[in-house]
Design a protein around this motif. Structure first.
Motif, short mmCIF file in Angstrom:
data_model
loop_
_atom_site.label_atom_id
_atom_site.label_comp_id
_atom_site.label_asym_id
_atom_site.label_seq_id
_atom_site.Cartn_x
_atom_site.Cartn_y
_atom_site.Cartn_z
N ALA A 1 -15.38 44.35 27.56
CA ALA A 1 -15.29 44.58 29.16
C ALA A 1 -13.61 44.20 29.63
O ALA A 1 -13.15 44.65 30.60
N ALA A 2 -13.32 43.03 29.07
CA ALA A 2 -11.93 42.54 29.31
C ALA A 2 -10.73 43.55 29.23
O ALA A 2 -9.97 43.71 29.96
N THR A 3 -11.09 44.10 27.83
CA THR A 3 -10.11 45.31 27.75
C THR A 3 -10.11 46.33 28.54
O THR A 3 -9.07 46.97 28.83
N LEU A 4 -11.45 46.80 28.85
CA LEU A 4 -11.45 47.70 29.83
C LEU A 4 -10.58 47.52 31.34
O LEU A 4 -10.01 48.33 31.93
N THR B 1 -2.17 28.05 28.69
CA THR B 1 -1.59 28.07 27.28
C THR B 1 -1.28 29.62 27.10
O THR B 1 -0.37 29.71 26.27
N ALA B 2 -2.08 30.33 27.47
CA ALA B 2 -1.89 31.71 26.93
C ALA B 2 -0.66 32.41 27.59
O ALA B 2 0.05 33.05 27.14
N GLU C 1 2.76 33.31 25.58
CA GLU C 1 2.96 34.76 25.24
C GLU C 1 4.32 34.99 26.16
O GLU C 1 4.59 34.63 27.18
N THR C 2 5.00 36.12 25.73
CA THR C 2 6.11 36.66 26.35
C THR C 2 5.84 37.71 27.50
O THR C 2 6.77 37.78 28.39
N THR C 3 4.75 38.11 27.58
CA THR C 3 4.63 39.34 28.68
C THR C 3 3.34 39.05 29.46
O THR C 3 2.29 38.14 28.78
N LEU C 4 3.05 39.23 30.67
CA LEU C 4 1.88 39.12 31.69
C LEU C 4 0.68 39.67 30.62
O LEU C 4 -0.34 38.84 30.46
N ARG C 5 0.83 40.92 30.22
CA ARG C 5 -0.15 41.54 29.58
C ARG C 5 -0.65 40.83 28.29
O ARG C 5 -2.01 40.76 27.81
N ALA C 6 0.17 40.41 27.45
CA ALA C 6 -0.34 39.59 26.19
C ALA C 6 -0.73 38.42 26.62
O ALA C 6 -1.90 38.13 25.97
N GLY C 7 -0.36 37.65 27.79
CA GLY C 7 -1.09 36.41 28.28
C GLY C 7 -2.50 36.70 28.84
O GLY C 7 -3.34 35.97 28.63
#
Length: 181
Positions: A165-168, A55-56, A60-66
């Motif tokens: 950790a995911a953000t890093l 779903t993500a 979402e419209t970009t890979l990064r956002a997803g």
């Protein structure tokens, strides 16, 4: 829930029939064996508790956002107080001696990595990631991240730390400076 809490191997037929409120003959009549019941549990789990992954990327419209959304939602899902911590697919594989069960769980984990790889290839083609980005290694890193988050949640790591950790990890990706332009 028993499979999720204890894993495949540590969950007995007696445990299952007790929690389901049925006799052993009824379990065997409905599912034939523990593995068939487990296969149905995993299928239900995938549609109910892992749906956030697909779903993500769909919404979402970009890979990064997803990717950011998927990992944020994984941290939330893996640490919910109303169900076992972590992921059934990871937990059930721990100390499992059944090669068939191990193989099915491995296929499920690897199919996610293959799907990530396809999304990453598309992001490279779209210019969201640099041309030298390695879709296979980034997909593998994503699989490692999400599987590691599941295990860390099971070990008691709080949601906020899993998200950090995911953000890093996401920040280390080879994002294109022209992404979104």
């Amino acid at each position: 829930m028993l499979f999720w809490e204890r894993g495949y191997e540590a969950t007995s037929i007696a445990d299952l029939t007790a929690v389901m409120g049925i006799g052993t003959p009824s379990l065997y009549a409905a599912f034939h064996n523990k593995q068939a019941l487990f296969d149905e549990v995993v299928a239900l789990y995938a549609t109910k508790h892992r749906a956030f992954m697909a779903t993500a990327f769909l919404e979402e419209t970009t890979l990064r956002a997803g990717l950011e959304r998927m990992l944020r939602e994984a941290a939330a899902a893996y640490t919910r107080p109303d169900r076992p911590r972590g992921c059934l697919v990871i937990t059930a594989a721990t100390n499992c001696s059944s090669s068939e069960v191990q193989g099915r769980l491995r296929e499920l984990r690897n199919s996610s990595i293959s799907q990530f790889e396809g999304l990453i290839r598309a992001a490279v083609d779209a210019g969201e990631l640099t041309r030298d980005a390695d879709p296979h290694l980034l997909a593998l890193a994503t699989g490692i991240q999400i599987q590691g988050m599941a295990q860390q949640a099971r070990d008691g790591t709080p949601r906020q730390e899993l998200e950090a950790a995911a953000t890093l990890m996401i920040a280390a990706w080879p994002w294109s400076t022209r992404a979104g332009k």
